[in-house]
Write a protein that holds these residues in place. Structure first.
Motif, short mmCIF file in Angstrom:
data_model
loop_
_atom_site.label_atom_id
_atom_site.label_comp_id
_atom_site.label_asym_id
_atom_site.label_seq_id
_atom_site.Cartn_x
_atom_site.Cartn_y
_atom_site.Cartn_z
N THR A 140 -4.32 22.23 20.33
CA THR A 140 -2.88 22.38 20.09
C THR A 140 -2.54 23.81 19.71
OG1 THR A 140 -2.72 20.08 19.38
CG2 THR A 140 -0.95 21.55 18.72
N LEU A 141 -3.35 24.41 18.83
CA LEU A 141 -3.09 25.78 18.40
C LEU A 141 -3.18 26.76 19.56
CD1 LEU A 141 -5.08 25.77 15.03
CD2 LEU A 141 -2.60 25.68 15.32
N LYS A 142 -4.14 26.55 20.47
CA LYS A 142 -4.31 27.46 21.60
C LYS A 142 -3.14 27.37 22.58
CE LYS A 142 -9.37 27.51 21.44
NZ LYS A 142 -10.63 27.19 22.14
N VAL A 143 -2.74 26.15 22.91
CA VAL A 143 -1.63 26.02 23.86
C VAL A 143 -0.32 26.46 23.23
CG1 VAL A 143 -2.76 24.20 25.18
CG2 VAL A 143 -1.30 23.57 23.25
N ALA A 144 -0.18 26.29 21.92
CA ALA A 144 1.02 26.77 21.24
C ALA A 144 1.09 28.30 21.31
CB ALA A 144 1.03 26.31 19.79
N ARG A 184 2.23 29.24 24.79
CA ARG A 184 3.67 29.03 24.95
C ARG A 184 4.46 30.12 24.25
NH1 ARG A 184 6.22 23.43 23.06
NH2 ARG A 184 5.10 24.00 21.16
N GLN A 185 4.01 30.54 23.06
CA GLN A 185 4.71 31.59 22.34
C GLN A 185 4.67 32.90 23.10
OE1 GLN A 185 6.29 30.62 19.71
NE2 GLN A 185 7.25 32.60 19.25
N ALA A 186 3.51 33.19 23.73
CA ALA A 186 3.39 34.42 24.52
C ALA A 186 4.31 34.38 25.73
CB ALA A 186 1.94 34.61 24.96
N ALA A 187 4.39 33.22 26.39
CA ALA A 187 5.26 33.08 27.55
C ALA A 187 6.73 33.19 27.14
CB ALA A 187 5.01 31.75 28.24
N LEU A 188 7.07 32.64 25.99
CA LEU A 188 8.44 32.74 25.49
C LEU A 188 8.80 34.18 25.18
CD1 LEU A 188 11.06 31.42 24.51
CD2 LEU A 188 9.96 31.06 22.28
N ASP A 210 12.11 38.13 38.52
CA ASP A 210 11.32 38.30 37.30
C ASP A 210 11.66 37.21 36.28
OD1 ASP A 210 10.11 40.51 38.38
OD2 ASP A 210 11.45 41.95 37.39
N VAL A 211 12.96 36.95 36.13
CA VAL A 211 13.38 35.91 35.19
C VAL A 211 12.87 34.55 35.63
CG1 VAL A 211 15.38 34.72 34.20
CG2 VAL A 211 15.42 37.21 34.45
N ARG A 212 12.97 34.27 36.94
CA ARG A 212 12.52 32.97 37.45
C ARG A 212 11.01 32.78 37.26
NH1 ARG A 212 13.92 33.60 42.19
NH2 ARG A 212 11.87 34.18 43.05
N ASP A 213 10.23 33.83 37.58
CA ASP A 213 8.78 33.73 37.43
C ASP A 213 8.39 33.52 35.97
OD1 ASP A 213 8.56 34.12 40.13
OD2 ASP A 213 8.08 36.27 39.98
N ALA A 214 9.03 34.27 35.07
CA ALA A 214 8.73 34.11 33.65
C ALA A 214 9.15 32.73 33.15
CB ALA A 214 9.43 35.20 32.83
N SER A 215 10.26 32.22 33.66
CA SER A 215 10.73 30.88 33.28
C SER A 215 9.75 29.82 33.75
CB SER A 215 12.11 30.61 33.86
OG SER A 215 13.06 31.54 33.38
N GLU A 216 9.21 29.99 34.96
CA GLU A 216 8.24 29.03 35.48
C GLU A 216 6.96 29.04 34.65
OE1 GLU A 216 7.75 30.06 39.55
OE2 GLU A 216 9.66 29.15 40.19
N ARG A 217 6.51 30.24 34.26
CA ARG A 217 5.32 30.31 33.42
C ARG A 217 5.57 29.65 32.06
NH1 ARG A 217 4.87 35.36 36.06
NH2 ARG A 217 6.07 36.42 34.43
N LEU A 218 6.76 29.86 31.50
CA LEU A 218 7.10 29.23 30.24
C LEU A 218 7.15 27.71 30.39
CD1 LEU A 218 7.96 29.30 27.28
CD2 LEU A 218 10.31 29.67 28.05
N ALA A 219 7.75 27.24 31.48
CA ALA A 219 7.85 25.79 31.71
C ALA A 219 6.46 25.16 31.83
CB ALA A 219 8.66 25.51 32.97
N THR A 276 3.48 26.37 30.63
CA THR A 276 2.77 26.37 29.34
C THR A 276 3.44 25.43 28.34
OG1 THR A 276 4.06 28.31 28.65
CG2 THR A 276 1.91 28.72 29.64
N SER A 277 4.77 25.33 28.40
CA SER A 277 5.47 24.43 27.49
C SER A 277 5.12 22.98 27.79
CB SER A 277 6.98 24.64 27.57
OG SER A 277 7.34 25.93 27.11
N GLY A 278 5.02 22.65 29.09
CA GLY A 278 4.66 21.29 29.46
C GLY A 278 3.30 20.91 28.90
N THR A 279 2.33 21.82 29.06
CA THR A 279 0.99 21.56 28.52
C THR A 279 1.02 21.46 27.00
OG1 THR A 279 0.02 22.80 30.36
CG2 THR A 279 -1.38 22.39 28.45
N ALA A 280 1.74 22.39 26.36
CA ALA A 280 1.81 22.39 24.90
C ALA A 280 2.49 21.13 24.38
CB ALA A 280 2.56 23.63 24.42
N ASP A 281 3.58 20.73 25.02
CA ASP A 281 4.29 19.53 24.57
C ASP A 281 3.42 18.29 24.73
OD1 ASP A 281 6.49 21.01 23.90
OD2 ASP A 281 7.54 20.67 25.80
#
Length: 619
Positions: A226-230, A233-237, A266-275, A277-282
């Motif tokens: 959990t700590l690793k995926v969090a 996600r923070q880095a992607a955010l 750039d915004v779309r690619d970063a949003s996809e990476r966040l989505a 990592t967030s999915g895995t973290a959640d």
């Protein structure tokens, strides 16, 4: 700020944190010194500790009441079951009344009522404790920010400091308010339930403990993931936030070069990476609680089957059966929440560490205990005597700078970008402390004065026209609180901005917001010049004050500045040499040092760096 200063500060920041070093503990939201941080929080809460003690006592009484009510329920059910059987044996209907189980029911209700009262009290007291602790930390940070040197702000992103004051403190307050009580109640409830279960049946208690150990091991394994995926996600955010901020700040340039599509990509690619990592973290974060809850449900089923068999064989009574099963349920849910609560407390301690890290930053050199006093009328003689300075220790930018500005002189400072012009002014204002030599004002070492007394003698107009949210009148009057509207308007007229202000619908009461984007850059600069004029200082500092205005406005400002500079020592940083040809003294700087000084005619006659710079502008 000059490029030279930027490079030096960047190097200093790298030296402080270690080149290439990654703050893993901060990313993973794990405190590096949990015990030490908790001890410091305890010290901060010096005047509020009694609230924590009261909340702890109420929590213990709540747990005791809850466990006691369950134990009492065993007696109550056995009593009611016996009375029901006796009534049926006599052929009578059973009615709970005083002497027939009724008073026991009232006692049972009273125990639960008392437990509820204690729980309510501890929630209210803990909320008050956490908010008062938060308020104390906010006050300390507010005071700390006023004592931090300018070098700290130069070396840190604004969002980093803002995050300490807002996000980190809010996290500490929220977790202390909820997480600390949840942890205390959960631990007390689990331990208390196990003790009470052991008084009824050791075998059934061993079954529960076995499932609890399995759940603990599973929680430990999942928590690491959990700590690793969090952290991911923070880095992607953070990456997405930076890209969006850049797209907003640079929107004009992006549109001018037709790069809207690339920016959106750039915004779309970063949003996809966040989505992703967030999915895995959640999933990992939210899967642990159902998994632990499933294990505890298996425990309840196992205990229910075994206890049911004992009930049928007459080894335990009905009351004991329900009480034991209730204890299992009371311990299961807190045990399920225990892992999440521990993670919350870890995050809060990590946030508190970052807050304390800010509070531990080096502060400006304190003002002298017995400061020197300037004469009632300051003449404005400024002298640099063999001054040495560097933004990074052991890497001096200025090695031996000496100059004298006589009262009433206009001193111009010129040089290429990064030559040290702004650094000279920063040292004069004591935004930074000199490493050697001294700077005097009317013969008094500026380090012997309080910063307030020193800076009160200066009026400053920066290259960046910074205005605060408020009315135009409030912005002009910023440096002289309590001045009259007539004084504000007189300063505006002197700065050639009064006519423009009166054309606005609300005049001097026009609100400026969002960095004053509702007026032009040149108009903002004029307002800052009016602000400096209003203070009527002994010494003026103009850091390329006319760089953001057109030629006609520049000429008007120059005439206004000539009037206010009369009989005042003035330091003028300028790239346009046409504005300083009449200066009494021109300083030519290069790599932090003065390489030439003299009047315009003297420097042209020398045929050195100034002459070359002048010819390049007027070829």
């Amino acid at each position: 700020m000059s490029n030279e200063k930027n490079r030096e500060l960047d190097t200093a920041a790298k030296l402080r944190r270690g080149e290439g070093e990654t703050p893993v503990e901060e990313e993973l939201e794990v405190p590096t010194d949990a015990l030490g941080t908790a001890r410091r929080l305890w010290q901060v809460a010096a005047g509020q500790r009694w609230r924590l003690v009261v909340a702890t006592i109420c929590s213990i009484l709540y747990v005791a009441g809850s466990l006691g009510a369950t134990a009492y329920s065993a007696h109550l059910i056995d009593l009611l079951w016996t009375n029901i059987q006796e009534a049926f044996a006599r052929g009578e209907n059973f009615v709970a009344a005083i002497g027939n189980g009724g008073e026991e029911i009232l006692v049972f209700l009273g125990i639960w009522t008392a437990a509820w009262v204690f729980y309510t009290i501890q929630v209210l007291v803990m909320a008050s404790f956490s908010e008062r602790l938060n308020l104390s930390l906010r006050r300390r940070i507010g005071e700390k920010c006023s004592r931090l040197p300018l070098s700290y702000y130069d070396a840190h992103q604004p969002g980093d400091t803002i995050s300490r004051v807002t996000n980190d403190l809010d996290k500490v307050s929220e977790v202390l308010q909820r997480g600390l009580l949840q942890l205390l109640i959960a631990v007390a409830m689990v331990l208390g339930a196990i003790i009470m279960m052991s008084t009824y049946n050791l075998m059934l208690t061993a079954v529960f403990v076995t499932f609890a150990v399995i759940a603990t091991v599973a929680t430990k394994i999942v928590t690491t993931s959990t700590l690793k995926v969090a952290a991911a996600r923070q880095a992607a955010l953070g990456e997405l936030t930076g890209i969006v901020e850049e797209a907003y700040s640079g929107r004009a340039v992006i549109k001018a070069f037709g790069r809207e599509g690339a920016s959106m990509d750039d915004v779309r690619d970063a949003s996809e990476r966040l989505a992703e990592t967030s999915g895995t973290a959640d999933f990992v974060t939210n899967a642990i609680a159902p998994a632990i809850r499933f294990l505890m449900r298996l425990c309840q089923v196992t205990v229910g089957l075994l206890a049911g068999g004992m009930l049928v064989m007459g080894q335990i009574s009905v009351g004991v059966f329900q009480a034991f099963f209730h204890y299992v349920m009371q311990a299961s849910e807190p045990f399920t929440q225990l892992s999440l609560t521990v993670n919350m407390l870890q995050g809060a301690l990590a946030a508190a560490e970052r807050v304390f890290r800010l509070l531990d930053e080096d502060e400006v050199v304190p003002d002298p205990a017995r400061p020197a006093e300037l004469p009632e009328t300051v003449e404005g003689r400024v002298a640099f005597e063999h001054v040495r300075f560097g933004y990074v220790p052991d890497r001096p930018l200025m090695r031996d700078v000496s100059l004298v500005a006589e009262p009433g002189q206009k001193v111009a400072i010129v040089g290429a970008t990064g030559a040290g012009k702004t650094t000279l002014i920063n040292l004069l204002m004591r935004f930074y402390e000199v490493d050697g030599g001294r700077i005097t004002l009317d013969g008094v070492d500026t380090r012997d004065l309080t910063r307030a007394d020193l800076r009160r003698q200066f009026g400053m107009v920066l290259q960046d026209a910074w205005l605060f949210e408020g009315t135009i009148a409030e912005n002009i009057a910023y440096g002289k609180p309590g001045c009259t509207r007539e004084e504000v308007e007189a300063a505006a007229r002197a700065a050639r901005v009064d006519f423009f202000v009166r054309t606005l619908p609300h005049g001097y009461d026009t609100m400026l917001s969002n960095d004053a984007e509702n007026i032009s850059q040149g108009q903002r600069q004029l307002l800052t010049i009016a602000r400096a004029m209003l203070t009527d200082p002994a010494i003026l500092i103009l850091d390329e004050a006319t760089s953001s205005v057109d030629t006609r406005t520049e000429q008007a400002i120059v005439r206004a500045m000539e009037a206010i500079m009369e009989n005042r020592t003035s330091f003028v940083i300028a790239h346009r040499l046409s504005t300083i040809v009449d200066a009494d003294l021109i300083l030519v700087m290069d790599h932090g040092n003065i390489i030439e000084q003299g009047t315009h005619e003297e420097l042209l006659t020398m045929g050195g760096a100034y002459a070359e710079l002048y010819r390049s502008q007027f070829a």
